[in-house]
Design a protein around this motif. Structure first.
Motif, PDB file in Angstrom:
ATOM      1  N   ILE A 277       1.026  -1.246  -0.142  1.00 35.04           N
ATOM      2  CA  ILE A 277       0.162   0.095   0.159  1.00 35.04           C
ATOM      3  C   ILE A 277       0.824   1.445  -0.213  1.00 35.04           C
ATOM      4  O   ILE A 277       1.973   0.879   1.258  1.00 35.04           O
ATOM      5  N   ASP A 278       0.627   2.079  -0.881  1.00 34.02           N
ATOM      6  CA  ASP A 278       1.309   3.522  -1.310  1.00 34.02           C
ATOM      7  C   ASP A 278       1.350   4.098   0.437  1.00 34.02           C
ATOM      8  O   ASP A 278       0.014   4.398   1.016  1.00 34.02           O
ATOM      9  N   ALA A 279       1.701   4.728   0.814  1.00 37.47           N
ATOM     10  CA  ALA A 279       2.620   5.753   2.229  1.00 37.47           C
ATOM     11  C   ALA A 279       1.344   6.585   1.948  1.00 37.47           C
ATOM     12  O   ALA A 279       0.731   7.065   2.638  1.00 37.47           O
ATOM     13  N   GLN A 280       1.601   7.567   0.656  1.00 34.09           N
ATOM     14  CA  GLN A 280       0.944   9.031   0.439  1.00 34.09           C
ATOM     15  C   GLN A 280      -0.687   8.619  -0.271  1.00 34.09           C
ATOM     16  O   GLN A 280      -1.065   9.250   0.299  1.00 34.09           O
ATOM     17  N   THR A 281      -0.581   7.764  -1.518  1.00 35.87           N
ATOM     18  CA  THR A 281      -1.830   7.323  -1.709  1.00 35.87           C
ATOM     19  C   THR A 281      -3.166   6.436  -1.561  1.00 35.87           C
ATOM     20  O   THR A 281      -4.058   7.234  -2.319  1.00 35.87           O
ATOM     21  N   LEU A 282      -2.015   5.707  -0.243  1.00 36.88           N
ATOM     22  CA  LEU A 282      -2.883   4.582   0.366  1.00 36.88           C
ATOM     23  C   LEU A 282      -3.331   3.685  -0.931  1.00 36.88           C
ATOM     24  O   LEU A 282      -4.577   2.509  -1.715  1.00 36.88           O
TER      25      LEU A 282
END
Length: 424
Positions: A277-282
């Protein structure tokens, strides 16, 4: 000494049973006064919280430092978390104690951060396998007493997360879960130090843990996730019948681990359901090669989110925690889901009542579980405060020990955190 006056906010502080419009005057590290109206002239910096909700800083009963303690402490203020209980896990793919050079290194890294840091260190059975960090924390049965005494001398806040496959798959393997837990509880009870337990998957794990506890104090972690494929209502009835047991839940739709060798990670990877999961965009992306991919790994379980919502609303579950893996993702998901849940309510007074219940599980309840002097904004309390913009669903301002570490949604240059010692 400069004072800070938070004016015009709607205060929700279950620790002092306060809910309503109040001003809060802070001097140094602590709350000096809280009244319906405070006038300070030019002697204070004023923060106008009109239209906002002011709450004590969140106490998160499980945060894992997968990208280091230092990294996660920078991420947490934007989620309203001022005191994480940081637990052992792999750090940048390296076992916890190896990365920090032992317990002393962990302690040194925990002081002077942007948030307060409470430390929990696990004690695991001597035959522990399948997870690098927990294998390092394996302890002979006859050394449990001295290990806990070492923790207390170092100021470790709690014993945990103790991972035991009671009744099902866990992140580790061991053949002596029940015997070991029994002996461990004897010592934690004697020293009155909190112990936090992760049981094996399923209702059976919780039932077995309650049976072994035999009235001794114990905290069971993430009940909703544990019972994802069983009857969560039976678990809640069991918890209600055993006052010695406290518990918490995630408020997330994903579980995860920092170890590619975790039995749960391998199980969900084999199903094609392990993801990044991308930490900025989820944004979610499927893990294609478990041996080459970098942790953390996330996965969903049947009924996971439904159970977590039930537990978050239930009077039988005492606290809400993120179980963040060190990248800030699950802390962000907790905050997002908290806002969405509260804002789903149309009536304003009902919204405030629901918020009161949720804030209680994020502040004074976890403070009581850890036996620490935090979780309230009463007079004389440490000034860990969060201003929430419920309408725009964001954390606006965060104070830690009276220092503003986040203002208007952005980090400041202040680092107000302290290491929270056992019974501090």
């Amino acid at each position: 000494m400069k004072k800070i006056l938070i004016k015009n906010g709607y205060v929700i502080d279950p620790g002092s049973e306060r809910k309503g419009c109040y001003d809060i005057l802070i001097e140094g590290e602590k709350v000096e006064r809280i009244e319906e109206e405070i006038t300070c002239g030019k002697n204070a910096d004023i923060i106008d919280a009109e239209g906002k909700i002011v709450v004590p800083g969140f106490i998160d009963l499980q945060v894992n430092p997968g990208n280091t303690i230092e990294y996660i402490c920078e991420m947490l203020p934007s989620c309203g978390i001022t005191t994480p209980l940081i637990m052992p896990c792999n750090v940048n793919g390296i076992p916890f104690l190896d990365y920090y050079g032992g317990l002393r290194g962990v302690i040194d890294a925990s002081d002077g951060q942007r948030v307060n840091v409470a430390n929990a260190i696990s004690i695991e059975p001597p035959d522990t396998g399948a997870h690098e960090t927990y294998m390092q924390l394996a302890t002979p049965v006859n050394s449990i007493k001295s290990r806990i005494e070492e923790f207390i001398e170092l100021g470790i806040t709690a014993v945990g997360e103790v991972v035991l496959p009671l009744g099902g798959t866990a992140h580790i393997t061991t053949s002596m879960s029940e015997e070991f837990l029994d002996k461990l509880l004897n010592e934690t009870e004697r020293h009155d130090i909190p112990i936090l337990l992760h049981t094996g998957l399923g209702l059976q794990g919780i039932e077995k843990a309650v049976e072994v506890s035999s009235g001794r104090k114990m905290h069971i972690c993430h009940v909703g996730s544990t019972c994802s494929q069983d009857n969560i209502h039976k678990a809640l009835v069991l918890l209600s019948e055993n006052g010695n047991i406290t518990s918490d839940t995630h408020l997330s739709e994903v579980a995860g681990s920092n170890s590619r060798n975790s039995k749960l990670v391998v199980e969900y990877f084999d199903k094609g359901q392990a993801v990044h999961i991308d930490a900025q965009t989820l944004k979610v992306e499927k893990v294609e090669d478990i041996n080459k991919a970098r942790p953390p790994f996330y996965y969903n379980k049947v009924n996971l989110f439904e159970n977590n919502i039930i537990c978050a609303l239930s009077e039988q579950v005492d606290a809400i925690e993120s179980d963040d893996l060190g990248d800030g993702i699950r802390s962000k998901i907790l905050l997002k889901n908290l806002f969405k849940l509260v804002n789903s309510v149309a009536l304003e007074h009902v919204k405030h009542e629901l918020m009161y219940k949720m804030i209680k599980k994020l502040t004074i309840n976890p403070a009581k579980i850890l036996k620490i002097n935090r979780g309230t904004l009463g007079e004389g309390a440490f000034a860990d405060a969060v201003i929430l913009d419920l309408h725009n669903e964001r954390v606006e301002t965060v104070m830690v020990n009276g220092k503003i570490v986040l203002f208007n949604g952005k980090l400041t240059g202040e680092k107000g955190g302290k290491r929270i010692r056992f019974k501090s």
